[in-house]
Design an enzyme around this catalytic site. Sequence first.
Site, PDB file in Angstrom:
ATOM      1  N   HIS A  57       0.825  -1.223   0.000  1.00 60.27           N
ATOM      2  CA  HIS A  57       0.000   0.000   0.000  1.00 60.27           C
ATOM      3  C   HIS A  57       0.858   1.272   0.000  1.00 60.27           C
ATOM      4  CE1 HIS A  57      -3.990   1.928   1.309  1.00 60.27           C
ATOM      5  NE2 HIS A  57      -3.145   2.937   1.138  1.00 60.27           N
ATOM      6  N   HIS A  59       1.244   5.264  -2.423  1.00 60.03           N
ATOM      7  CA  HIS A  59       0.657   6.136  -3.455  1.00 60.03           C
ATOM      8  C   HIS A  59       1.789   6.776  -4.248  1.00 60.03           C
ATOM      9  CE1 HIS A  59      -3.530   6.102  -1.819  1.00 60.03           C
ATOM     10  NE2 HIS A  59      -2.858   5.670  -0.765  1.00 60.03           N
ATOM     11  N   GLN A 150      -9.974   8.485  -5.225  1.00 60.18           N
ATOM     12  CA  GLN A 150      -9.650   9.331  -4.055  1.00 60.18           C
ATOM     13  C   GLN A 150     -10.849  10.149  -3.566  1.00 60.18           C
ATOM     14  OE1 GLN A 150      -6.044  10.446  -2.782  1.00 60.18           O
ATOM     15  NE2 GLN A 150      -7.471  10.967  -1.156  1.00 60.18           N
ATOM     16  N   HIS A 208      -9.714   1.384   0.380  1.00 59.73           N
ATOM     17  CA  HIS A 208      -9.424   2.259   1.522  1.00 59.73           C
ATOM     18  C   HIS A 208     -10.686   2.173   2.374  1.00 59.73           C
ATOM     19  CE1 HIS A 208      -6.045   3.692  -0.761  1.00 59.73           C
ATOM     20  NE2 HIS A 208      -5.704   4.543   0.182  1.00 59.73           N
ATOM     21  N   GLU A 211     -11.303   4.539   6.890  1.00 58.97           N
ATOM     22  CA  GLU A 211     -10.157   5.339   7.365  1.00 58.97           C
ATOM     23  C   GLU A 211     -10.708   6.599   8.020  1.00 58.97           C
ATOM     24  OE1 GLU A 211      -7.340   6.705   4.451  1.00 58.97           O
ATOM     25  OE2 GLU A 211      -5.826   7.155   5.961  1.00 58.97           O
ATOM     26  N   ASP A 307       2.294   3.544   2.894  1.00 59.93           N
ATOM     27  CA  ASP A 307       1.210   4.433   2.474  1.00 59.93           C
ATOM     28  C   ASP A 307       1.724   5.689   1.767  1.00 59.93           C
ATOM     29  OD1 ASP A 307      -1.291   5.440   2.036  1.00 59.93           O
ATOM     30  OD2 ASP A 307      -1.838   5.716   4.129  1.00 59.93           O
ATOM     31  N   TRP A 313       0.146  14.172   2.222  1.00 63.18           N
ATOM     32  CA  TRP A 313      -0.461  13.776   3.495  1.00 63.18           C
ATOM     33  C   TRP A 313       0.579  13.502   4.572  1.00 63.18           C
ATOM     34  CZ3 TRP A 313      -1.956  12.248  -1.334  1.00 63.18           C
ATOM     35  CH2 TRP A 313      -3.205  12.710  -1.737  1.00 63.18           C
TER      36      TRP A 313
HETATM   37 ZN   LIG Z   1      -3.704   4.949   0.975  1.00 67.20          ZN
END
Ligand SMILES: [Zn+2]
Length: 409
Positions: A57, A59, A150, A208, A211, A307, A313
């Site tokens: 996982h 991005h 997303q 996802h 979360e 992640d 983020w």
């Molecule tokens: Zn993610």
Amino acid sequence: MSRVSGWFLGARLGAQQVDLGVSDGFVTAIEEAGSAARPGAVLGSGGRITPHLAEPHVHLDATQIGARVLNVSGTLQEGIANWSAVRDELTAQDVTARARQTVSWYVSWGCTRIRTHVDTGSLVAVDALLRLRESLAHEGVTLQVAAFPQEGILRAPGRQQAWEEAARRGCDAVGAIPHFERTTAEGARSVALAFQLADRLDVQVDLHCDETDDPGSRHLEVACTEALARGWADRVIAGHCTAMHSYPDPIAARAIEQVVASGVQVVCNPLDNVVLQGRHDGYPRRRGLTRMDELLAAGATVGIGHDSVVDPWYRLGDANLVRAAAMLVHVGQLTGEAEMEAVLSLLWGSNHRCFGGAPTLAVGQPADLLWWPVGDAAEILRIAPRPAVYANGRRIGTPPPRGSGADAP
Ligand SMILES: [Zn+2]
């Protein structure tokens, strides 16, 4: 680089202490440590040998942008806003260069199988990462691409079409973000849509899932029900599942039971979630990680993702999965000796599930291995050392120069 020949002496392999011989790109011997003289080069003494690591996982479409567009508040909301601001201007060249940089970091830490999520709001990024998947395949790195909506599938017109189009272009998995849809009912519908699309395209599902800190977010159970009904025991990942942290105990127990029964894999992303969750809390402030101790104790299939690597983020991180495992050990209070071993070994074990399963090391197989200078799980977690990375008996994974690419403008 040329292939090495010689011996790793007295290294831990699983629960054994062994001497492991390598020649012509293959493992040629695995014998009890010190049971015979070992003429030839010594490639390593002591320490530990494991298969390569896998990353389920990350991005890569957003990686390395965190230093370009600074998240001043450090919050999820500002991260999303920053990402939206750059997403429409992405070029294939930029996506590829940033993704390649982070992939090189992964390889330098011993990880050669990587699943990236890609925001289906940018078909430029989708195409760039699908092309990168082909190039990396020739370089010994397996890249999988998951179509990740997303901004939801049902929240606005056009999003479902973009998500389906991205998946159709050849993604390995279909995602969804049910807790981000407008209602619980639409969240459940988005999960059902993801399973239907995965069925049509014959690919995996990677959500996802929940979360959020909202204890009412229970899409994990919807995913488990779908997986169970379809018999997709090894085809579904539920990422994050942070809401489970806040579930009442009986609800968490029921969810964990369904995870075990369905075979859905729960992937925890400790680095991002420990900083992004609990932001609406005063004190006491929730830790925001899913219940990894209870999942492990129940025999669930779990995994650990990094992640984010220097993205909007989470501007930190260096693609070293041991750091993610170390964060989990701390925040999840998994510091028992057996617990640390169980958590660390996920990186070369269950993390490989979506790639077809964990590799094994045996005589006659290619010398694809990591040699760690220390053997104990606690020591590896404590100092996060860089392993020596071998692929077909060749040393790969040159460490990047310090600070490369991650400095703010
Ligand atoms: Zn993610």
